[in-house]
Design a protein around this motif. Structure first.
Motif, PDB file in Angstrom:
ATOM      1  N   ALA A 246     -11.566  47.973   1.589  1.00 32.14           N
ATOM      2  CA  ALA A 246     -10.583  47.002   2.081  1.00 32.14           C
ATOM      3  C   ALA A 246      -9.187  47.286   1.544  1.00 32.14           C
ATOM      4  O   ALA A 246      -9.011  47.607   0.362  1.00 32.14           O
ATOM      5  CB  ALA A 246     -11.012  45.594   1.695  1.00 32.14           C
ATOM      6  N   LEU A 247      -8.208  47.173   2.416  1.00 28.09           N
ATOM      7  CA  LEU A 247      -6.797  47.261   2.062  1.00 28.09           C
ATOM      8  C   LEU A 247      -6.084  46.014   2.579  1.00 28.09           C
ATOM      9  O   LEU A 247      -6.591  45.320   3.468  1.00 28.09           O
ATOM     10  CB  LEU A 247      -6.154  48.508   2.682  1.00 28.09           C
ATOM     11  CG  LEU A 247      -6.702  49.875   2.258  1.00 28.09           C
ATOM     12  CD1 LEU A 247      -6.020  50.971   3.058  1.00 28.09           C
ATOM     13  CD2 LEU A 247      -6.499  50.088   0.767  1.00 28.09           C
ATOM     14  N   LYS A 248      -4.913  45.750   2.042  1.00 29.54           N
ATOM     15  CA  LYS A 248      -4.131  44.610   2.517  1.00 29.54           C
ATOM     16  C   LYS A 248      -3.281  45.070   3.688  1.00 29.54           C
ATOM     17  O   LYS A 248      -2.334  45.834   3.532  1.00 29.54           O
ATOM     18  CB  LYS A 248      -3.257  44.051   1.394  1.00 29.54           C
ATOM     19  CG  LYS A 248      -2.512  42.779   1.798  1.00 29.54           C
ATOM     20  CD  LYS A 248      -1.747  42.173   0.640  1.00 29.54           C
ATOM     21  CE  LYS A 248      -1.052  40.895   1.062  1.00 29.54           C
ATOM     22  NZ  LYS A 248      -0.293  40.274  -0.056  1.00 29.54           N
ATOM     23  N   LEU A 249      -3.639  44.611   4.894  1.00 31.94           N
ATOM     24  CA  LEU A 249      -2.895  44.983   6.083  1.00 31.94           C
ATOM     25  C   LEU A 249      -1.687  44.065   6.254  1.00 31.94           C
ATOM     26  O   LEU A 249      -1.772  42.854   6.029  1.00 31.94           O
ATOM     27  CB  LEU A 249      -3.796  44.884   7.318  1.00 31.94           C
ATOM     28  CG  LEU A 249      -5.054  45.762   7.310  1.00 31.94           C
ATOM     29  CD1 LEU A 249      -5.833  45.577   8.607  1.00 31.94           C
ATOM     30  CD2 LEU A 249      -4.699  47.228   7.104  1.00 31.94           C
TER      31      LEU A 249
ATOM     32  N   ARG B 125      -2.644  36.789   9.157  1.00 35.66           N
ATOM     33  CA  ARG B 125      -4.071  36.500   9.113  1.00 35.66           C
ATOM     34  C   ARG B 125      -4.356  35.229   9.901  1.00 35.66           C
ATOM     35  O   ARG B 125      -3.474  34.403  10.063  1.00 35.66           O
ATOM     36  CB  ARG B 125      -4.539  36.337   7.657  1.00 35.66           C
ATOM     37  CG  ARG B 125      -4.081  37.365   6.659  1.00 35.66           C
ATOM     38  CD  ARG B 125      -4.621  38.731   6.798  1.00 35.66           C
ATOM     39  NE  ARG B 125      -6.057  38.858   6.693  1.00 35.66           N
ATOM     40  CZ  ARG B 125      -6.667  39.967   6.238  1.00 35.66           C
ATOM     41  NH1 ARG B 125      -5.953  41.006   5.807  1.00 35.66           N
ATOM     42  NH2 ARG B 125      -7.961  40.072   6.235  1.00 35.66           N
TER      43      ARG B 125
ATOM     44  N   VAL C  49     -12.009  51.347   6.878  1.00 38.27           N
ATOM     45  CA  VAL C  49     -10.884  50.612   6.292  1.00 38.27           C
ATOM     46  C   VAL C  49     -10.525  49.414   7.167  1.00 38.27           C
ATOM     47  O   VAL C  49     -10.282  48.309   6.674  1.00 38.27           O
ATOM     48  CB  VAL C  49      -9.666  51.543   6.117  1.00 38.27           C
ATOM     49  CG1 VAL C  49      -8.425  50.736   5.723  1.00 38.27           C
ATOM     50  CG2 VAL C  49      -9.956  52.608   5.063  1.00 38.27           C
ATOM     51  N   HIS C  50     -10.498  49.615   8.467  1.00 41.31           N
ATOM     52  CA  HIS C  50     -10.168  48.518   9.379  1.00 41.31           C
ATOM     53  C   HIS C  50     -11.245  47.434   9.344  1.00 41.31           C
ATOM     54  O   HIS C  50     -10.926  46.238   9.329  1.00 41.31           O
ATOM     55  CB  HIS C  50      -9.995  49.054  10.799  1.00 41.31           C
ATOM     56  CG  HIS C  50      -8.665  49.686  11.037  1.00 41.31           C
ATOM     57  ND1 HIS C  50      -7.514  48.953  11.259  1.00 41.31           N
ATOM     58  CD2 HIS C  50      -8.293  50.990  11.068  1.00 41.31           C
ATOM     59  CE1 HIS C  50      -6.489  49.779  11.434  1.00 41.31           C
ATOM     60  NE2 HIS C  50      -6.939  51.018  11.325  1.00 41.31           N
TER      61      HIS C  50
ATOM     62  N   SER D 105     -10.952  45.485   6.084  1.00 37.07           N
ATOM     63  CA  SER D 105      -9.674  44.800   5.889  1.00 37.07           C
ATOM     64  C   SER D 105      -9.443  43.662   6.879  1.00 37.07           C
ATOM     65  O   SER D 105      -8.421  42.981   6.817  1.00 37.07           O
ATOM     66  CB  SER D 105      -8.527  45.813   6.001  1.00 37.07           C
ATOM     67  OG  SER D 105      -8.717  46.900   5.122  1.00 37.07           O
ATOM     68  N   SER D 106     -10.377  43.460   7.801  1.00 38.82           N
ATOM     69  CA  SER D 106     -10.226  42.413   8.816  1.00 38.82           C
ATOM     70  C   SER D 106     -11.049  41.184   8.446  1.00 38.82           C
ATOM     71  O   SER D 106     -11.766  41.179   7.443  1.00 38.82           O
ATOM     72  CB  SER D 106     -10.652  42.959  10.193  1.00 38.82           C
ATOM     73  OG  SER D 106      -9.851  44.063  10.566  1.00 38.82           O
TER      74      SER D 106
END
Length: 345
Positions: free
Chosen positions: A172-175, A179, A238-239, A242-243
Motif C-alpha cells: 500500500a502507498l498513499k495515493l 478518498r 500497489v493499486h 492502496s484503494s
C-alpha cells in the motif's frame, strides 16, 4: 507426468487465462509434473477482430502433428477453443488420445455483446468442442451448473489460486486522490460492464486499471475518472493495496482472477450477485454482492481489510494444481463414456 497444455491465450496477452496457466504450471512443477505449452508462438497469426491482443494462429492439424508426434507426452490438456485448441483436439481425436479441456471464457455472452449472433449458436459449437474430451475443467459451481443445463458433459472442478506474497497489503502507498478510492481492474470492453460502475454517484475517486477497445469512449464519457492503463502484477498490487473498495461490475466472467488478487491485498469487493463473485465471495463477508452496485460499494467500505485478506488465503495455487492433476488422473483412468462429473461442485 509430462503434460502438454495447448492454448491460444498466451503472452504478451495480459489476462486471467494467461496468468492462471502460468501460475498453475509453476505449482504443477513443484508436484513433479513436467509442463510444456503449445501456443501461437512460432505460427503465423492475425489479430482477433475487436480483440487485437489475441492472435489467431494458422495452426493446422498437420503442423501440430509435426510438433507433437514422437514427443514424450503423457497427457494433453486443451485450454482454449481457438485455432491451436482445435488443431490439438483434432490431433487427439485422430490418434485416439484422451484429452481434457477447460472452460475459461464465456464467449457466447462476449460475442453476443459485440454482434447479433445468438448465444445458443455459440454454445452449440462450444458444447461439441468440449464434449469430445474426457472431461472439461470448470472453475466454479455456478458455471458448472449453467454448462450442465446446456448439455455439457463430464464437468470437473478446477479452482484458482493467488500469489499471496505478490498481492499483499504491504504494498500500500498513499495515493494523492480524494478518498475513498473505488478501483476497477480489468479489460475495458463492452462485456465487462465497466460503464455501470463509472456511472455510479460515489464519493471520492474512481480509478480504472486496464486497457481495451472501450477505453477511449469511456475516458471521453467519464473525464473525472482516473484511467491509468494496463499495469504489471507488481504495479497492480500497489493499486489494490492502496484503494478502499474493488468494484467488479462484470456479469460474464467465469471466475474473476482479479477478485482474488484484490482480496489478497486486503481490498474488500463490491460486485453483482452473479457467477464468479457468488462463488469467490459467497458468504465469506469479504465483499458485498448486490444488484444495487452503488449500495454495495458504500457498504463494502465498512468491511475490515483483514477479513478480505483472510478469505484470499484460502485460495492457493498448490490446491489448484492438485485439482488439475486429480482431474487428469481421473480422465486417464476412466473411459470418456463412463466418466462422471467429479465431486466438489
Amino acid at each position: 507426468m509430462r503434460i502438454l497444455i495447448a492454448t491460444d491465450a498466451w503472452k504478451p496477452q495480459v489476462n486471467g487465462v494467461v496468468r492462471s496457466l502460468e501460475s498453475v504450471a509453476k505449482a504443477l512443477r513443484e508436484f513433479g509434473a513436467e509442463i510444456e505449452f503449445l501456443t501461437p508462438q512460432g505460427f503465423a497469426s492475425i489479430p482477433l477482430p475487436t480483440y487485437s491482443e489475441i492472435k489467431l494462429a494458422f495452426a493446422s492439424a498437420r503442423a501440430i502433428r509435426k510438433r507433437l508426434d514422437g514427443a514424450p507426452i503423457d497427457h494433453i490438456h486443451i485450454a482454449t477453443e481457438g485455432p491451436v485448441g482445435y488443431a490439438a483436439r483434432r490431433y487427439c481425436l485422430q490418434g485416439n488420445r484422451p484429452f481434457t479441456t477447460s472452460y475459461h471464457t464465456r464467449f457466447p455472452e462476449y460475442i453476443a455483446a459485440r454482434t447479433r449472433l445468438p448465444e445458443a449458436i455459440t454454445y452449440a459449437v462450444l458444447r461439441r468442442f468440449h464434449n469430445a474430451g474426457s472431461g472439461v475443467m470448470v472453475s466454479t459451481a455456478s458455471i458448472a451448473s449453467d454448462l450442465q443445463s446446456r448439455g455439457f458433459e463430464r464437468l470437473m472442478h478446477w479452482s484458482r489460486g493467488v500469489d499471496h506474497s505478490q498481492f499483499t497489503p504491504a504494498k500500500a502507498l498513499k495515493l494523492d486522490l480524494p478518498r475513498p478510492i473505488f478501483l476497477y481492474a480489468g479489460r475495458l470492453a463492452p462485456e465487462k460492464n465497466v460503464e455501470s460502475f463509472l456511472a455510479l454517484d460515489l464519493p471520492g475517486s474512481k480509478v480504472i486499471v486496464g486497457d481495451g477497445p472501450s477505453r477511449r469512449a469511456l475516458e471521453s464519457a467519464y473525464p473525472d475518472a482516473h484511467f491509468v492503463g494496463a499495469k504489471t502484477s507488481d504495479a497492480l498490487a500497489v493499486h489494490y493495496a492502496s484503494s478502499d473498495v474493488f468494484v467488479f461490475p462484470s456479469r460474464t466472467d467465469t471466475f474473476g482472477m482479479v477478485l482474488l488478487e484484490a482480496l489478497s491485498c486486503g481490498l474488500p469487493v463490491a460486485a453483482l450477485p452473479v457467477a464468479g463473485p457468488l462463488d469467490v465471495i459467497g458468504d465469506s463477508g469479504a465483499g458485498i454482492l448486490d444488484e444495487d452496485l452503488r449500495g454495495a460499494c458504500l457498504r463494502a467500505l465498512d468491511i475490515p481489510r483483514e477479513k478480505a485478506r483472510a478469505h484470499a488465503l484460502t485460495f492457493t495455487w498448490a490446491n489448484s494444481a492438485r485439482q488439475f492433476l486429480d482431474n487428469i488422473l481421473l480422465a486417464k483412468s476412466t473411459s470418456a463414456t463412463r466418466l462422471i462429473a467429479s465431486p466438489g461442485f
